[in-house]
Write a protein that holds these residues in place. Structure first.
Motif, PDB file in Angstrom:
ATOM      1  N   LEU A  76       0.912  -1.263  -0.266  1.00  0.00           N
ATOM      2  CA  LEU A  76       0.260  -0.062  -0.089  1.00  0.00           C
ATOM      3  C   LEU A  76       0.887   1.268   0.069  1.00  0.00           C
ATOM      4  O   LEU A  76       1.455   1.434   0.827  1.00  0.00           O
ATOM      5  CB  LEU A  76      -1.049  -0.027   1.272  1.00  0.00           C
ATOM      6  N   ARG A 111     -12.124  -0.424  -1.412  1.00  0.00           N
ATOM      7  CA  ARG A 111     -12.415  -1.230  -0.248  1.00  0.00           C
ATOM      8  C   ARG A 111     -13.803  -0.268   0.600  1.00  0.00           C
ATOM      9  O   ARG A 111     -13.570   0.833   1.027  1.00  0.00           O
ATOM     10  CB  ARG A 111     -11.478  -1.535   0.770  1.00  0.00           C
ATOM     11  N   ARG A 120     -11.909  -8.974  -0.243  1.00  0.00           N
ATOM     12  CA  ARG A 120     -11.086  -8.567   1.057  1.00  0.00           C
ATOM     13  C   ARG A 120     -10.053  -9.228   1.381  1.00  0.00           C
ATOM     14  O   ARG A 120      -9.072  -9.248   2.035  1.00  0.00           O
ATOM     15  CB  ARG A 120     -12.387  -8.556   2.065  1.00  0.00           C
ATOM     16  N   GLN A 123      -7.092  -9.025  -0.752  1.00  0.00           N
ATOM     17  CA  GLN A 123      -6.371  -7.655  -0.337  1.00  0.00           C
ATOM     18  C   GLN A 123      -5.659  -7.802   1.014  1.00  0.00           C
ATOM     19  O   GLN A 123      -4.634  -7.278   1.276  1.00  0.00           O
ATOM     20  CB  GLN A 123      -7.455  -6.522   0.089  1.00  0.00           C
ATOM     21  N   LYS A 124      -6.000  -8.699   1.852  1.00  0.00           N
ATOM     22  CA  LYS A 124      -5.487  -9.058   3.122  1.00  0.00           C
ATOM     23  C   LYS A 124      -4.182  -9.647   2.791  1.00  0.00           C
ATOM     24  O   LYS A 124      -3.216  -9.219   3.295  1.00  0.00           O
ATOM     25  CB  LYS A 124      -6.406  -9.847   3.918  1.00  0.00           C
ATOM     26  N   MET A 127      -2.102  -6.186  -0.603  1.00  0.00           N
ATOM     27  CA  MET A 127      -2.811  -4.842  -0.755  1.00  0.00           C
ATOM     28  C   MET A 127      -2.496  -4.272  -2.108  1.00  0.00           C
ATOM     29  O   MET A 127      -1.285  -4.138  -2.419  1.00  0.00           O
ATOM     30  CB  MET A 127      -2.582  -4.011   0.441  1.00  0.00           C
ATOM     31  N   LEU A 131      -5.236   2.486  -2.730  1.00  0.00           N
ATOM     32  CA  LEU A 131      -6.467   2.124  -2.083  1.00  0.00           C
ATOM     33  C   LEU A 131      -7.687   3.352  -2.109  1.00  0.00           C
ATOM     34  O   LEU A 131      -7.286   4.257  -1.606  1.00  0.00           O
ATOM     35  CB  LEU A 131      -6.434   1.405  -0.916  1.00  0.00           C
ATOM     36  N   LEU A 141     -10.059  -1.525   8.890  1.00  0.00           N
ATOM     37  CA  LEU A 141      -8.592  -1.861   8.566  1.00  0.00           C
ATOM     38  C   LEU A 141      -7.823  -1.577   9.902  1.00  0.00           C
ATOM     39  O   LEU A 141      -6.933  -2.367  10.154  1.00  0.00           O
ATOM     40  CB  LEU A 141      -7.992  -1.048   7.531  1.00  0.00           C
ATOM     41  N   ILE A 150       0.447  -2.968   7.264  1.00  0.00           N
ATOM     42  CA  ILE A 150      -0.424  -2.736   6.097  1.00  0.00           C
ATOM     43  C   ILE A 150       0.048  -1.237   5.886  1.00  0.00           C
ATOM     44  O   ILE A 150       0.296  -0.738   4.528  1.00  0.00           O
ATOM     45  CB  ILE A 150      -1.831  -2.749   6.325  1.00  0.00           C
TER      46      ILE A 150
END
Length: 473
Positions: A76, A111, A120, A123-124, A127, A131, A141, A150
């Motif tokens: 991210l 998200r 989801r 994404q976990k 990422m 976003l 989050l 993250i």
């Protein structure tokens, strides 16, 4: 490292390829961002504000990764907060256009409440680089185990439509989330985008927190676009029969019909869902020829129908849409020709926002008709015209000491990795909302979490949080 001038050239060349010319406010934002500054951008809807901030985010990535076309480190890098989920798709398309055209390998993800469980889970594990999310989903989050990993490389967070969130509990939620993220990521730049409100400088200070160093190093950039807004009032022919109060404006229905007929697409804004439905039914009753060319849009209509209406406006398939504030901001579609406001809009800023839906692109004139539903609103019509002429807009008053939001936030942190009160107290005190929080008040809040405060300690259901041996909550 890529030189700053080369980065500006990349952006300007992209604009040239689209046959566009970047505005001064866009260039000023790129420059300030790439100099490492935080700030607030004041720009109207439809002026190109999305490109003012997506560009420097991507350029900053290019600057730090000269081999960006061949090498890519996942993770991210920036978060774009939007108060309305309906905006997400448009913002994503703008971001992807830039990342793909500039040849980066950056991924863009959304998200929100609409994101599927499968997405989801993906994404976990992985990422997206960029976003797009809502204030509530950002809080969720923060409730994830190991959330610091993250966010640790996140270099920017943009809060869109800040004027809409300021002065609400969602705004306080944002202040708290930012206070946490600032301490996780050392290189985080915080930017807000706001339409015109009376207290823009205060709006920037609320967003950035009360740290004087941050404020000194920040900027407030105003887009000086001479947007021409024309306000026309629909005045009844006979004043004697004009009601004094409590009407829906239906006695002027026939005055609205020629306006609809003379425009490709007209939005008719009402103040309530019931008023929206009544106007929709009455127009169809009197003018059945609009069947199939007219629709309704409000928050209680299911998502599929709302999306269909938004697309139909974009493709000019509809002649008229009767709507509520659900079409106010966020739903980004091609400009409509005409906007009609039925009844007082309850604020100059909102009225200007709605006017901007007509001629919703740089340099175009916006035309809005005001239809007073009763006699007192004739005075409002005159006041609105004056306010638009003088560009006089009301303030949005920020919250102070909103303890319910703070308790919710502390519970969120306890659910994820837990928190040490000393560390979090320092962060919370840096926000505008909780700058006057005392040690005693803080202790009371902690007691409330652990035992439901002194008065409720006999009840188990109020014991939300436990303290571990090392003092972690």
């Amino acid at each position: 490292m890529v030189k700053r001038q080369e980065l500006y050239d990349i952006a300007e060349n992209w604009f040239q390829e689209q046959n566009w010319k970047p505005f001064k406010f866009q260039k000023d934002t790129w420059k300030a961002f790439l100099q490492g500054k935080d700030g607030l951008l004041n720009a109207p809807t439809g002026s190109g504000k999305t490109y003012a901030l997506w560009f420097p985010i991507v350029l900053n990535y290019i600057k730090n990764n000269p081999n960006y076309k061949t090498k890519h480190k996942k993770g991210l890098k920036a978060i774009w907060i939007t108060p309305l989920r309906a905006l997400s798709q448009e913002i994503k398309q703008s971001a992807e256009r830039i990342t793909q055209d500039l040849g980066t390998q950056m991924t863009v993800g959304i998200r929100s409440g609409d994101t599927t469980t499968k997405e989801r889970a993906q994404q976990k594990k992985n990422m997206p680089d960029l976003l797009i999310t809502t204030p509530e989903s950002l809080q969720l989050l923060l409730a994830t185990k190991g959330y610091d990993k993250i966010f640790k490389d996140c270099s920017a967070i943009v809060v869109d439509e800040w004027h809409e969130i300021l002065g609400t509990k969602r705004g306080v939620q944002m202040e708290l989330a930012l206070s946490r993220l600032k301490n996780i990521s050392s290189q985080l730049r915080i930017w807000g985008i706001s339409a015109t409100i009376g207290n823009l400088e205060q709006a920037r200070d609320v967003l950035l927190g009360i740290d004087s160093k941050t404020i000194e190093n920040s900027v407030l950039i105003k887009a000086k676009l001479n947007k021409k807004i024309t306000v026309k009032s629909i005045i009844p022919k006979k004043m004697e029969t004009f009601p004094w109060r409590g009407h829906l404006g239906l006695h002027l229905l026939e005055d609205v019909v020629p306006i609809i007929n003379n425009s490709k697409t007209t939005l008719l804004f009402t103040n309530t869902r019931s008023q929206c439905e009544i106007w929709f039914q009455k127009i169809l009753e009197k003018h059945p020829e609009y069947a199939g060319e007219m629709a309704m849009h409000h928050g209680s209509i299911n998502k599929e129908t709302r999306v269909w209406v938004e697309n139909a406006i974009r493709n000019e398939q509809l002649k008229a849409v009767v709507c509520t504030s659900s079409l106010d901001l966020g739903v980004d579609f091609a400009p409509v020709e005409t906007v009609v406001q039925i009844g007082g809009p309850k604020g100059v800023a909102r009225f200007l926002q709605r006017a901007g839906r007509s001629g919703h692109s740089p340099g175009k004139e916006s035309v809005i008709y005001f239809l007073p539903t009763h006699a007192i609103e004739l005075i409002e019509a005159s006041a609105l015209q004056k306010a638009v002429k003088m560009n006089s807009v009301e303030d949005r008053i920020p919250y102070l000491n909103s303890y319910d939001v703070l308790l919710q936030y502390l519970t969120t942190l306890a659910i994820s990795d837990g928190f040490y009160p000393k560390e979090i107290f320092k962060e919370v005190k840096q926000t505008f909302c909780y700058q006057t929080l005392t040690e005693d008040q803080w202790q009371w809040l902690l007691n409330f979490l652990v035992m439901g405060s002194q008065s409720l300690q006999s009840y188990d259901e109020y014991k939300k949080v436990e303290i571990e041996e090392d003092g972690k909550f």
